[in-house]
Scaffold this motif. Structure first.
Motif, PDB file in Angstrom:
ATOM      1  N   UNK A 252       1.412  -0.651  -0.151  1.00 11.82           N
ATOM      2  CA  UNK A 252      -0.198  -0.356   0.093  1.00 11.82           C
ATOM      3  C   UNK A 252       0.649   1.033  -0.168  1.00 11.82           C
ATOM      4  N   UNK A 253       0.486   2.047  -1.188  1.00 18.50           N
ATOM      5  CA  UNK A 253       1.832   3.035  -0.940  1.00 18.50           C
ATOM      6  C   UNK A 253       1.723   4.097  -0.358  1.00 18.50           C
ATOM      7  N   UNK A 254       0.948   4.148   0.658  1.00 18.87           N
ATOM      8  CA  UNK A 254      -0.143   5.378   1.573  1.00 18.87           C
ATOM      9  C   UNK A 254       1.066   5.434   2.742  1.00 18.87           C
ATOM     10  N   UNK A 255       1.469   3.567   3.320  1.00 18.70           N
ATOM     11  CA  UNK A 255       2.357   3.444   4.035  1.00 18.70           C
ATOM     12  C   UNK A 255       3.619   3.560   3.855  1.00 18.70           C
ATOM     13  N   UNK A 256       3.560   3.485   2.671  1.00 14.93           N
ATOM     14  CA  UNK A 256       5.720   4.040   2.400  1.00 14.93           C
ATOM     15  C   UNK A 256       6.476   4.621   3.035  1.00 14.93           C
TER      16      UNK A 256
ATOM     17  N   UNK B  83       0.788  -0.512  -9.814  1.00 21.55           N
ATOM     18  CA  UNK B  83       2.114   0.454 -10.753  1.00 21.55           C
ATOM     19  C   UNK B  83       2.029   1.614 -11.318  1.00 21.55           C
ATOM     20  N   UNK B  84       0.704   1.897 -10.621  1.00 23.71           N
ATOM     21  CA  UNK B  84       0.152   3.219 -10.936  1.00 23.71           C
ATOM     22  C   UNK B  84       0.351   4.751 -10.064  1.00 23.71           C
ATOM     23  N   UNK B  85       1.399   3.379  -8.991  1.00 25.63           N
ATOM     24  CA  UNK B  85       2.009   4.526  -7.178  1.00 25.63           C
ATOM     25  C   UNK B  85       3.345   4.258  -7.176  1.00 25.63           C
ATOM     26  N   UNK B  86       3.747   3.676  -8.100  1.00 20.45           N
ATOM     27  CA  UNK B  86       5.106   3.652  -8.122  1.00 20.45           C
ATOM     28  C   UNK B  86       5.735   4.554  -8.111  1.00 20.45           C
ATOM     29  N   UNK B  87       5.453   5.698  -8.515  1.00 19.37           N
ATOM     30  CA  UNK B  87       5.865   7.157  -8.453  1.00 19.37           C
ATOM     31  C   UNK B  87       5.293   7.851  -7.044  1.00 19.37           C
ATOM     32  N   UNK B  88       4.480   7.546  -6.207  1.00 16.50           N
ATOM     33  CA  UNK B  88       3.916   7.768  -4.965  1.00 16.50           C
ATOM     34  C   UNK B  88       5.091   7.378  -4.027  1.00 16.50           C
ATOM     35  N   UNK B  89       5.283   6.449  -4.044  1.00 15.26           N
ATOM     36  CA  UNK B  89       6.060   5.530  -3.151  1.00 15.26           C
ATOM     37  C   UNK B  89       7.464   5.477  -2.817  1.00 15.26           C
ATOM     38  N   UNK B  90       7.971   5.883  -4.451  1.00 15.77           N
ATOM     39  CA  UNK B  90       9.307   7.075  -4.431  1.00 15.77           C
ATOM     40  C   UNK B  90       9.648   8.032  -4.207  1.00 15.77           C
ATOM     41  N   UNK B  91       8.651   9.358  -4.395  1.00 17.28           N
ATOM     42  CA  UNK B  91       8.509  10.626  -3.596  1.00 17.28           C
ATOM     43  C   UNK B  91       8.926  10.101  -2.067  1.00 17.28           C
TER      44      UNK B  91
END
Length: 476
Positions: free
Chosen positions: A18-22, A39-47
């Motif tokens: 869950x990208x929100x928890x990264x 895969x649509x949330x990879x950018x968010x996880x990177x940020x």
């Protein structure tokens, strides 16, 4: 072959899908789900500071200092990573999985209760709750995601748990939530019409269940209900030691029903008589599965029989109450598949004297397998004296349309028996008002659930609590 871009020798903090928890130095595993694609949330996880990304498709733009690993199946990768992250906790206890359409919760919960009464530290992963010894946690779904499973198994290791009993759903197997776990045993209960909104057809549903047994290690046991026509299929390719249980067929573990009443069952199990507080033929199978499993895990026969006779039914599984004045019996059961509903109604009909009315309150869940709806309507109207069709968990569907789908299965000769009341509380109230002295009400479909799911909201709703209140008002 996995493709790697970056350094795999880095030290990571936590695993997330869950990208929100990264957070800083975490790993983000991009999973393709039925609703959204990770895969649509990879950018968010990177940020948000992810140090590594595990995905099925490499992003075109990659950031220096972040490790990217492309895998064939993210869900499978997550399962192995989760097991390793928590030091493979399933290897430090005896984990038994229960799979099949009906009976999973009852068998897993009663095994937990039995082993606890026998003096062991026990864990439970079920639809109703998660137990780590005596500590209770809320369950989210039948088979949690692989991270959650390993998190709780690690907690069990820390608490000194010796045995853990776990429900294993077809979704869980198909989505690799149980991959990477070491099971000492697997139990197959039965297979009937369910989840065909998820699986393409019945054969696929059956084969997914079978995969659980195919993957059991040689040192494990595979225990199957051989009275079910799919029972033998489960054992076809397993390396595990094969055992069978049955009421009707020749089997390693055999039982015979001597008495079947509203107060319980008198069974003959392997030439020993045993009284169980559980009710109905389907529970005779559950008791037999529990008995066989306890024996396979090394408990003494007499101790098993003694503890089984003390076990109470599981919440929302043939849970009943009897009103003081009118002696109306109200039964709340999770039966939400055609086969489970048929089993419960046939059990009630085999016990009742036929002088009493059998009034069934039933509906079907929204956003789920629509093909079972008319079957539920057919079974309820054929095996009850009166039926009130109502809303279950409509989710995002129109409850009145769901009821129409259910009513489509009612045969012309049974039309007069049925009525529709969309509001579930009003439907239960109508059933209570229809009931006379000594009559029986079955409220099917939701069982242990204490909510109703409507348009993304969970509203407080408890069938057992509501029917108790309504019966008390009638008794005044």
């Amino acid at each position: 072959m996995n493709t790697v871009a970056g350094d795999t020798g880095v030290t990571i903090n936590e695993l997330h899908f869950d990208s929100r928890k990264v957070k800083l130095n975490d790993v983000f595993v991009a999973i393709r789900g039925s609703v959204s694609d990770g895969h649509e949330f990879i950018k968010k996880a990177e940020n948000q500071g992810a140090l590594a990304i595990v995905c099925e498709e490499m992003p075109e733009e990659r950031i220096n200092g972040i490790t990217y690993i492309e895998v064939e199946d993210s869900k499978k990768a997550l399962a192995y990573m989760a097991a390793n992250y928590y030091d493979n906790p399933s290897e430090n206890l005896k984990l038994v999985g229960v799979t099949g359409t009906n009976g999973k919760t009852t068998i897993a919960t009663l095994l937990y209760n039995l082993f606890q009464k026998a003096g062991f530290k026990v864990g439970l992963l079920s639809t109703v709750k998660v137990m780590v010894g005596d500590e209770e946690f809320e369950a989210i779904r039948t088979t949690p995601d692989s991270l959650t499973i390993n998190y709780y198994l690690k907690k069990m290791n820390d608490a000194g748990v010796e045995f853990c009993f776990m429900e294993v759903s077809s979704h869980g197997i198909d989505q690799h939530r149980t991959t990477g776990l070491r099971f000492v045993g697997g139990i197959f209960t039965n297979l009937s019409h369910d989840h065909l909104d998820y699986h393409k057809d019945f054969a696929e549903y059956r084969d997914v269940k079978k995969r659980f047994f195919d993957e059991l290690p040689a040192a494990a046991f595979a225990l199957t209900n051989i009275d079910d026509k799919n029972g033998a299929v489960m054992l076809q390719n397993t390396r595990a030691k094969k055992y069978t249980y049955a009421l009707k067929s020749y089997a390693d573990y055999k039982a015979q029903i001597l008495e079947n009443q509203f107060t319980g069952l008198l069974l003959k199990v392997d030439d020993q008589e045993i009284w169980s507080k559980l009710i109905g033929n389907f529970n005779a199978y559950n008791v037999l599965a529990i008995y066989a499993t306890a024996q396979l895990l090394g408990l003494e026969t007499l101790e098993i029989l003694q503890i089984i006779s003390e076990l109470n039914s599981v919440n929302g599984r043939f849970q009943y109450t009897i009103s003081e004045k009118e002696k109306i019996t109200a039964i709340v059961d999770y039966a939400h598949t055609p086969d489970a509903l048929k089993n419960v109604l046939e059990t009630i009909n085999s016990i009742r004297t036929k002088n009493e009315e059998l009034i069934t309150v039933v509906g079907c869940g929204g956003d789920r397998d629509k093909t079972k709806r008319p079957k539920m309507g057919h079974i309820a109207s054929a095996l009850s004296t009166k039926v009130v069709f109502t809303s279950d968990n409509p989710r995002t569907e129109d409850p009145e349309q769901i009821i129409k789908d259910v009513e489509a299965g009612v045969e012309p000769q049974n039309f007069k028996k049925t009525m529709s009341v969309t509001n579930r509380k009003d439907a239960i109230k109508a059933a209570c008002q229809l009931a006379g002295k000594n009559d029986i009400i079955l409220i099917a479909g939701k069982g242990h659930e204490t909510y109703q799911e409507v348009n993304g909201k969970k509203l407080d709703f408890d069938d057992f609590k509501i029917v108790n209140e309504l019966l008390k008002q009638l008794d005044k």
